[in-house]
Design an enzyme around this catalytic site. Structure first.
Site, mmCIF file in Angstrom:
data_model
loop_
_atom_site.group_PDB
_atom_site.id
_atom_site.type_symbol
_atom_site.label_atom_id
_atom_site.label_comp_id
_atom_site.label_asym_id
_atom_site.label_seq_id
_atom_site.Cartn_x
_atom_site.Cartn_y
_atom_site.Cartn_z
ATOM 1 C CD GLU A 1 -2.553 -1.217 2.702
ATOM 2 O OE1 GLU A 1 -3.601 -1.861 2.757
ATOM 3 O OE2 GLU A 1 -2.062 -0.631 3.692
ATOM 4 C CB CYS B 1 -3.701 34.303 13.976
ATOM 5 S SG CYS B 1 -4.035 35.687 12.897
ATOM 6 N NE ARG C 1 4.211 15.297 5.369
ATOM 7 C CZ ARG C 1 5.488 15.150 5.558
ATOM 8 N NH1 ARG C 1 6.340 16.024 5.072
ATOM 9 N NH2 ARG C 1 5.940 14.120 6.217
ATOM 10 N N GLY D 1 1.805 5.073 -0.450
ATOM 11 C CA GLY D 1 1.130 6.361 -0.562
ATOM 12 C C GLY D 1 2.153 7.397 -0.987
ATOM 13 N NE ARG D 2 5.990 9.535 3.597
ATOM 14 C CZ ARG D 2 5.496 10.377 4.508
ATOM 15 N NH1 ARG D 2 5.670 11.670 4.348
ATOM 16 N NH2 ARG D 2 4.858 9.944 5.566
ATOM 17 C CE1 TYR E 1 -0.719 10.487 3.942
ATOM 18 C CE2 TYR E 1 1.573 10.367 3.289
ATOM 19 C CZ TYR E 1 0.387 9.748 3.586
ATOM 20 O OH TYR E 1 0.307 8.379 3.544
HETATM 21 N N1 LLP Z 1 -1.467 1.819 4.574
HETATM 22 C C1 LLP Z 1 -2.021 2.254 5.726
HETATM 23 C C2 LLP Z 1 -2.906 1.370 6.463
HETATM 24 C C3 LLP Z 1 -1.741 3.538 6.192
HETATM 25 O O1 LLP Z 1 -2.280 3.954 7.334
HETATM 26 C C4 LLP Z 1 -0.874 4.378 5.444
HETATM 27 C C5 LLP Z 1 -0.553 5.739 5.920
HETATM 28 C C6 LLP Z 1 -0.337 3.890 4.251
HETATM 29 C C7 LLP Z 1 -0.649 2.597 3.845
HETATM 30 C C8 LLP Z 1 0.566 4.703 3.366
HETATM 31 O O2 LLP Z 1 1.729 5.086 4.003
HETATM 32 P P1 LLP Z 1 2.909 5.822 3.163
HETATM 33 O O3 LLP Z 1 3.366 4.869 2.097
HETATM 34 O O4 LLP Z 1 2.313 7.040 2.571
HETATM 35 O O5 LLP Z 1 3.947 6.123 4.179
HETATM 36 N N2 LLP Z 1 0.315 12.506 7.358
HETATM 37 C C9 LLP Z 1 1.581 11.837 7.498
HETATM 38 C C10 LLP Z 1 1.558 10.414 6.996
HETATM 39 C C11 LLP Z 1 0.493 9.571 7.684
HETATM 40 C C12 LLP Z 1 0.426 8.182 7.106
HETATM 41 C C13 LLP Z 1 -0.789 7.493 7.573
HETATM 42 N N3 LLP Z 1 -0.950 6.181 7.049
HETATM 43 C C14 LLP Z 1 2.649 12.671 6.787
HETATM 44 O O6 LLP Z 1 2.339 13.745 6.275
HETATM 45 O O7 LLP Z 1 3.827 12.300 6.790
#
Ligand code: LLP
Length: 425
Positions: free
Chosen positions: A284, A355, A323, A286-287, A384
């Protein structure tokens, strides 16, 4: 493999792919998030190639960037989607995703969200407690459907780029401890509408290296072998799904390398490849897919001197990009015109209009002498960024723009003052 950054200077002007950012600004003004379709494509190809040996099902973690156009581009490449809410399900279906390619994670799925997901016949539910199993079983029973379920485990490993990004330790709110998972599997007959078919982990985000993931995988492999899950799936003539979550790191700092996706994948592959005949895999990201496709484009409103150094007040702050304030996150800042070699450089901080003293996007950077009217790009904000933006201080959220080769288009208009009050009385 092609590796072309989304944002580069051409003839001294910062471009996104082949489009001058100044040209976009002159059409739509600031603030806006700007994304590169070509970079998204590259990231997806690179990620798929790195893990190809395991043939995992890739579920893009929608929370990183939920724009319909981004979801649509990924869908066209055959990517599945990891969602955490009914809203993300709605978006993903709107982008044309096949329900079977959707996995629903999340620690607090509400009744209405489960009903929506069951009715939509999504592929998988990652459940996080016995309590949730009871609710999901009764929702599935009402619709007469058997749903596929993976147990999200809390493997008791600690990893992640910031304390708020750590999710796999024993005291985390996420997932269930292996003992709760074993109890659930022993009670499988109590849940006739759940097909218990896999295990899910997501131990944290921006992971420094694969060590913690490998430790978590060991916990999960042991769990599959000893909990009865392996046996349970075998009686159905299937093999369990092992979903290893996301967390793959991206380099936010110039000159500070992170573990490459190829090295990350190689370690995981060498641990899992021997089991490939008896497991299916899912992942999975994301980033990794969306962070470096995007930049937040802002314009300087005011310039002042604080403690002897330059402070630029720009037209977006923690309302547009949370962030830096929430995680002390570092994002590179580029002026839209490349600095000349003999140009004066100043110690500069970039702050927003909000503010709050925490409304600082970048501290103590060396930048050319910028003035009101000049614009900047805050890099690596495709993940994000917009998804964590808010209307704090009643600031309309930024527009979103997608560049494809030589053209750009608005993929979300900037909010207006009317949007701010539209749902209020
Ligand atoms: N799978 C699950 C169940 C997750 O909770 C997440 C991210 C991902 C996959 C994807 O993770 P990645 O590959 O993007 O690291 N707002 C934070 C990041 C929070 C991630 C939450 N879960 C930031 O700006 O760094």
């Amino acid at each position: 493999m092609i590796d072309t950054p989304a944002f580069q200077y051409h003839s001294g002007e910062l471009n996104c792919e082949n489009v001058s950012i100044m040209d976009i600004i002159s059409t739509i003004g600031t603030p806006f998030y700007l994304y590169s379709a070509a970079r998204l494509e590259q990231n997806y190809q690179r990620f798929s190639a790195a893990f190809a040996t395991l043939q995992p099902r890739i579920f893009y973690s929608v929370k990183a960037n939920t724009n319909l156009s981004i979801l649509h581009l990924l869908k066209e490449k055959g990517c599945g989607f990891d969602i955490v809410s009914g809203g993300e399900l709605f978006r993903t279906l709107n982008a044309g995703a096949s329900p079977a390619g959707i996995v629903f994670a999340g620690v607090g799925k509400m009744q209405a969200e489960l009903e929506f997901a069951v009715k939509s016949r999504i592929g998988w539910f990652n459940i996080e407690s016995i309590c949730e199993a009871e609710r999901l079983n009764s929702v599935a029973e009402q619709s007469g459907d058997v749903v596929k379920v993976a147990l999200r485990l809390r493997p008791d490993v600690k990893a992640g780029g910031h304390p708020y990004l750590v999710t796999g330790h024993a005291s985390s709110k996420f997932g269930m401890c292996p003992d709760e998972g074993i109890s659930l599997i022993k009670r499988a007959a109590d849940f006739p509408y759940l097909e218990l078919g896999g295990v899910h982990i997501h131990i944290g985000s921006q992971l420094a290296d694969p060590a913690a993931t490998l430790a978590a995988i060991d916990v999960v492999l042991d769990f599959i072998a000893t909990s009865g899950l392996g046996q349970l799936t075998k009686t159905r003539g299937k093999v369990p799904l092992l979903n290893i979550g996301g967390g793959f790191p991206v380099p936010y700092h110039d000159g500070v390398a992170v573990t490459s996706i190829e090295d990350f994948a190689a370690s995981i592959i060498s641990r899992l490849q021997p089991m490939a005949a008896n497991l299916n895999f899912a992942i999975e990201p994301g980033r990794f897919l969306t962070a470096d496709i995007g930049a937040l484009i802002l314009s300087v409103q005011y310039k002042k001197e604080v403690d002897g150094h330059c402070v630029l007040v720009v037209d977006g702050g923690i309302n547009a990009l949370l962030r830096p304030a929430l995680y002390d996150a570092y994002h590179r800042v580029l002026p839209l015109t490349s600095p000349k070699s003999n140009e004066e450089q100043l110690l500069t901080s970039i702050v927003g209009p909000i503010c709050e003293s925490s409304d600082v996007l970048a501290r103590n950077r060396i930048l050319p002498c910028l003035k009101p009217g000049d614009c900047i790009a805050i890099l690596d904000t495709g993940a994000y960024g917009f998804t964590m933006a808010s209307n704090y201080n009643s600031q309309p959220r930024p527009a979103e723009v997608l560049v494809e080769g030589k053209t750009f288009r608005l993929i979300r208009r900037r909010e207006t003052y009317n949007d701010l009050v539209a749902d209020e009385s």
